[in-house]
Design an enzyme around this catalytic site. Structure first.
Site, PDB file in Angstrom:
ATOM      1  N   LYS A 193       2.408   9.493   0.250  1.00  0.00           N
ATOM      2  CA  LYS A 193       2.568   9.673   1.676  1.00  0.00           C
ATOM      3  C   LYS A 193       2.821  11.137   2.188  1.00  0.00           C
ATOM      4  O   LYS A 193       3.432  11.562   2.704  1.00  0.00           O
ATOM      5  CB  LYS A 193       3.935   9.189   1.776  1.00  0.00           C
ATOM      6  CG  LYS A 193       3.909   7.638   1.251  1.00  0.00           C
ATOM      7  CD  LYS A 193       5.518   7.132   1.343  1.00  0.00           C
ATOM      8  CE  LYS A 193       5.346   5.738   0.230  1.00  0.00           C
ATOM      9  NZ  LYS A 193       6.820   5.151   0.546  1.00  0.00           N
ATOM     10  N   ASP A 232      13.138  -0.969  -2.358  1.00  0.00           N
ATOM     11  CA  ASP A 232      13.479  -1.583  -1.164  1.00  0.00           C
ATOM     12  C   ASP A 232      13.576  -2.934  -1.153  1.00  0.00           C
ATOM     13  O   ASP A 232      14.520  -3.527  -0.646  1.00  0.00           O
ATOM     14  CB  ASP A 232      12.489  -0.820  -0.132  1.00  0.00           C
ATOM     15  CG  ASP A 232      11.175  -0.985  -0.122  1.00  0.00           C
ATOM     16  OD1 ASP A 232      10.748  -1.404  -1.148  1.00  0.00           O
ATOM     17  OD2 ASP A 232      10.610  -0.514   0.936  1.00  0.00           O
TER      18      ASP A 232
END
Length: 495
Positions: free
Chosen positions: A196, A231
């Site tokens: 990312k 997550d």
């Protein structure tokens, strides 16, 4: 993996049509209205798309069975299937007895979030939640490991001391770290690589929890990480806190993933000692699944042009990052080969990812007779001037792409449930079982939600599907990480 919710689709940017004059003085918009052959030429292309995207019951059954098989193979040995089946080392989940002040740190992109959760036990549950979002300066994304984690630790300290509300004992943190990690325990994990846009030096191959703990020591902060979590795992924990029947969690946003509660004796590759509960959460990383999926030429072309061709096929078929792009490619083909929008060929429609999944959702909520919202989105986003006939075809394309995505996601969920049920009869289908859902795609796209639930009901049948509750768990990962810090502190409880 990092899953970021897609932006809310709102019609606020939708304005009126502008008509431009062609060289012969006739507006292009009127020309497209007069062109009766527009929809006729594109119609066979739409039919072909619908056929290629079709998800009848046999296709869904095959996908669900393949998902179950891949889960089993991935649990047997690392690399046994497309699914990584990563052990989370979470073998105790919140029960509601937890009390005290706990923190969560969510690092998954250019912003990170810190939360403080005050828990009051069975009677009071969550007393208060506070949170802050912090942007990471661009220069720190390519700095040293110490510089990045010192910045994070400083922000955490500022947040923890805000209003003088710092815990009297050592602060406990649930750390959601959404980069590739090889987890080695509930509170340790080795960074495989940054993604990312991060290129931080000196972290790869190191324990990210140790990096953060050391940074907090350097800053004189009396806090420690007691849980390192994905997550999706945090979402399951957050939902389980309110409902003991939660067994599966799925995130459907820009990206997608799933996890579930598994018996340790059903994980051949697990070599450690069993926990008292005998259960743990397993993270599928199901975006890598690829078997039995009905794919189109537009899927294959998009995959070939991606940064990871041949990988994450399930994610590219069902998640919010890609649905708008699949639809754009189909519409571009219809415009070029079937004159969907008349003789003019809008350049913007040729731009990859110019049409987002929120745009599809906005168009599908259009209830006007002339589909004015559809026309406005096409014009404002892609520079397309359209008539009612072409707008109807655009809606059919959106519906076809989204229906396939949602029904395949539903089949994936059923595959998980069927795997658990096969190992433990009536553990799932014989009682109420909850699948916790989060992510902007699921939350903000009504048609997607409906198609997903319909697919689950079709696959399970009317009687069994009554026991399966698919429930939205908004922002469950935030509180879930703090709750896992609590359960892995002195408040441990069994699954």
């Amino acid at each position: 993996m990092s899953v970021t919710a897609i932006a809310t689709a709102t019609p606020s940017a939708i304005g009126s049509f502008r008509t431009r004059r062609s060289t012969n003085g006739v507006s292009r918009f009127k020309m497209s209205v007069r062109s009766g052959s527009v929809s006729m030429a594109a119609a066979p292309m739409l039919t072909k798309l619908q056929q290629d995207c079709a998800t009848p019951l046999p296709v869904l059954r095959n996908v669900a069975a393949s998902m179950s098989d891949d889960i089993r193979a991935g649990l047997a040995v690392d690399g046994g299937s497309d699914l990584k089946m990563i052990l989370s080392y979470v073998d105790s989940l919140p029960t509601g007895d937890e009390k005290g002040l706990f923190y969560a740190l969510d690092l998954g992109g250019t912003n990170f979030r810190v939360l403080r959760v005050e828990l009051g036990g069975k009677d009071k549950r969550v007393i208060a939640i506070e949170s802050d979002q912090v942007s990471i300066p661009q220069e720190l994304m390519s700095a040293t490991s110490e510089e990045l984690f010192d910045f994070i630790a400083s922000a955490l300290a500022n947040f923890a001391h805000k209003d003088g509300n710092f815990p009297g004992k050592k602060g406990e943190i649930g750390f959601t770290f959404s980069f590739p990690v090889k987890q080695t325990s509930i509170d340790s994990g080795i960074l495989i690589k940054w993604t990312k846009g991060f290129a931080v030096s000196g972290t790869a191959g190191k324990d990210v929890v140790a990096c953060l703990n050391e940074a907090m020591d350097r800053k004189g902060i009396d806090m420690r990480v007691s849980a390192l979590v994905n997550d999706t795992v945090a979402t399951l924990a957050g939902a389980r806190y309110w409902d003991d029947d939660v067994m599966v969690a799925v995130i459907l946003g820009t990206g997608t993933n799933a996890c579930y509660v598994e018996r340790m004796d059903c994980i051949p590759k697990f070599q450690g000692e069993f926990s008292p509960s005998g259960r743990t959460i397993v993270n599928l990383e199901w975006g890598a699944f690829s078997k039995g999926l009905p794919l189109t030429v537009f899927d294959r072309d998009m995959d070939a042009a991606s940064i990871n061709p041949g990988e994450q096929i399930f994610e590219k078929t069902i998640s919010g990052m890609y649905l708008g792009e699949i639809a754009r490619r189909a519409l571009l083909h219809m415009a070029e080969e079937g004159s969907l929008f008349g003789k003019s060929m809008p350049e913007k429609l040729s731009m990859p990812f110019v049409l987002g999944t929120p745009d599809l959702s906005t168009m599908q909520q259009d209830g006007t007779e002339d589909l004015h919202t559809v026309g406005s989105v096409l014009y404002n986003v892609a520079g397309v001037e359209s008539n009612l006939s072409s707008r109807k075809i655009v809606l059919e394309v959106c519906d076809t792409v989204v229906k396939r995505a949602a029904r395949l996601a539903g089949a994936g969920i059923v595959g998980i449930l069927q795997k658990i049920e096969k190992d433990t009869k009536d553990a799932i289908f014989g009682k109420r079982t909850v699948v916790a859902m989060d992510g902007g795609l699921y939350e903000r796209y009504p048609q997607y939600r409906r198609y997903l639930k319909e697919a689950v009901a079709e696959l399970l049948g009317p009687e069994t599907s009554q026991n399966i509750v698919i429930e939205h768990s908004k922002d469950g990962s935030g509180i879930g990480a703090a709750l896992l810090a609590a359960t892995n502190s002195k408040y441990g409880r069994n699954l």
